[in-house]
Design an enzyme around this catalytic site. Structure first.
Site, PDB file in Angstrom:
ATOM      1  N   HIS A 136     -33.475   8.977  14.856  1.00 27.36           N
ATOM      2  CA  HIS A 136     -32.385   9.627  15.447  1.00 27.36           C
ATOM      3  C   HIS A 136     -32.602  11.271  15.747  1.00 27.36           C
ATOM      4  CE1 HIS A 136     -29.821   6.084  15.492  1.00 27.36           C
ATOM      5  NE2 HIS A 136     -29.766   6.154  14.002  1.00 27.36           N
ATOM      6  N   ASP A 173     -34.304  -1.360  15.071  1.00 28.27           N
ATOM      7  CA  ASP A 173     -33.322  -0.953  14.201  1.00 28.27           C
ATOM      8  C   ASP A 173     -31.967  -1.053  14.767  1.00 28.27           C
ATOM      9  OD1 ASP A 173     -32.684   1.496  12.109  1.00 28.27           O
ATOM     10  OD2 ASP A 173     -31.260   1.425  13.345  1.00 28.27           O
ATOM     11  N   HIS A 175     -29.325   0.575  15.424  1.00 22.92           N
ATOM     12  CA  HIS A 175     -29.015   1.586  16.167  1.00 22.92           C
ATOM     13  C   HIS A 175     -30.281   2.179  17.258  1.00 22.92           C
ATOM     14  CE1 HIS A 175     -27.124   2.155  12.120  1.00 22.92           C
ATOM     15  NE2 HIS A 175     -26.062   2.408  12.813  1.00 22.92           N
ATOM     16  N   ASP A 254     -31.361  -2.746   9.419  1.00 26.82           N
ATOM     17  CA  ASP A 254     -29.998  -2.696   9.300  1.00 26.82           C
ATOM     18  C   ASP A 254     -29.607  -3.733  10.411  1.00 26.82           C
ATOM     19  OD1 ASP A 254     -30.861  -0.987  11.190  1.00 26.82           O
ATOM     20  OD2 ASP A 254     -29.744   0.790  10.498  1.00 26.82           O
TER      21      ASP A 254
HETATM   22 ZN   LIG Z   1     -30.216   2.298  11.876  1.00 30.78          ZN
END
Ligand SMILES: [Zn+2]
Length: 317
Positions: A136, A173, A175, A254
């Site tokens: 991120h 991931d 995200h 995740d």
């Molecule tokens: Zn994540």
């Protein structure tokens, strides 16, 4: 078959963001325990990472961002010595403590050391058990538990310092790797392929904003069989066409069914399957070279089992 490296550093355990924070040092403990219990650790070459240089970090980040994080760390330690608070918040879920700066340097350093080792032929592939994670973190911004973008820096490093012509970044991931996208979008030497739950944190990513990005937003509750089909149809043809000389993995776990951070339905066997697919591309085009770096994964049991499954494929055990 070449060896598989396991890069980490004790300082990665010292960065923490306060009681109850999911991105906690115990994540590394869960991975280590699982590798010990399963015996997979016996197949790995364990190496201690060295801190990255600021010049290498600045391959992917603005000088001001790097200096600001360093300054925040220095100020925090001074404040703590005077009895002040132990953490400084950068956003509602991203804090630094007295060790964050040093941990961030060795997290990047692990990815760079692993890159050096696989390109030197000492190792075929490597996993970096590091935190803080990175995907991120954008060129000029820390967010979402991330400060420096370990994988994006390593990708630039492989191109700029080792003279590779083409690399790939695979991000599984749950995200969207918005920070990586910020850094690599438009750099045709780097192909980034990913899937991620959408709509979801950090938003964005629903369209591929540059020709070198393959973004696959998927709805909550997507299961492994659907992901496998997407990987076969959407990732693999692009990876094959790109012919990467080295493949980086933003290895977040995740999207696991048991991980409450997201709402996807992957299980260990899906991570093994995806890793096998990536490995086949690496064997065809990159002499098997893969550098995988830990991103998310917050259910400790599922994280340990998923990393074990990932490493069983990488190490062929
Ligand atoms: Zn994540």
């Amino acid at each position: 078959m070449g060896a598989t490296g396991y890069f980490t550093h004790p300082t990665c355990w010292k960065h923490e963001m306060g009681p109850g924070h999911p991105e906690c040092p115990e994540r590394l403990g869960a991975i280590e325990d699982r590798l010990l219990i399963s015996g997979v650790d016996m197949a790995l070459q364990r190496r201690e990472a060295s801190p990255a240089s600021l010049a290498d970090i600045e391959l992917a980040h603005g000088r001001m961002h790097v200096a600001a994080l360093r300054g925040l760390g220095d100020a925090l330690r001074e404040d703590m010595a005077a009895g002040g608070p132990t953490h400084t918040s950068l956003d509602p879920d991203t804090m630094i403590n007295a060790h964050t700066w040093d941990a961030a340097l060795v997290a990047v350093g692990a990815a760079l050391d692993a890159t050096d080792a696989v390109l030197a032929g000492e190792l075929e592939n490597a996993f970096c058990a590091v935190r803080p994670p990175g995907h991120h973190a954008g060129r000029d911004k820390a967010m979402g538990f991330c400060f420096f973008n370990n994988v994006a820096i390593a990708a630039k490093y492989a191109l700029e310092r080792h003279g590779l012509k083409r690399v790939a970044i695979v991000d599984f991931d749950v995200h969207h790797g918005n920070g990586t996208e910020d850094i690599v979008a438009g750099d045709e030497r780097i192909l980034m392929v990913s899937f991620f739950q959408h709509p979801f944190y950090p938003e964005g990513g629903s369209t591929s904003n540059a020709a070198n990005l393959v973004n696959l937003p998927v709805p909550a509750y997507t299961r492994g069989m659907d992901i496998r089909e997407l990987v076969d149809m959407m990732w693999l043809p692009r990876l094959e066409a790109h012919k990467p000389e080295l493949i980086f993995i933003s290895a977040g776990f995740d999207a696991h069914r048991e991980d409450d951070m997201g709402q996807m339905g992957l299980v260990e066997q899906d991570y093994a399957w995806i890793t096998q697919r990536i490995k086949e591309v690496a064997l065809r085009h990159a002499k098997g070279r893969i550098v995988s770096c830990l991103e998310g994964g917050y259910n400790l049991s599922a994280l340990g089992r998923s990393v074990e499954a990932h490493l069983r494929v990488l190490a062929d055990v």
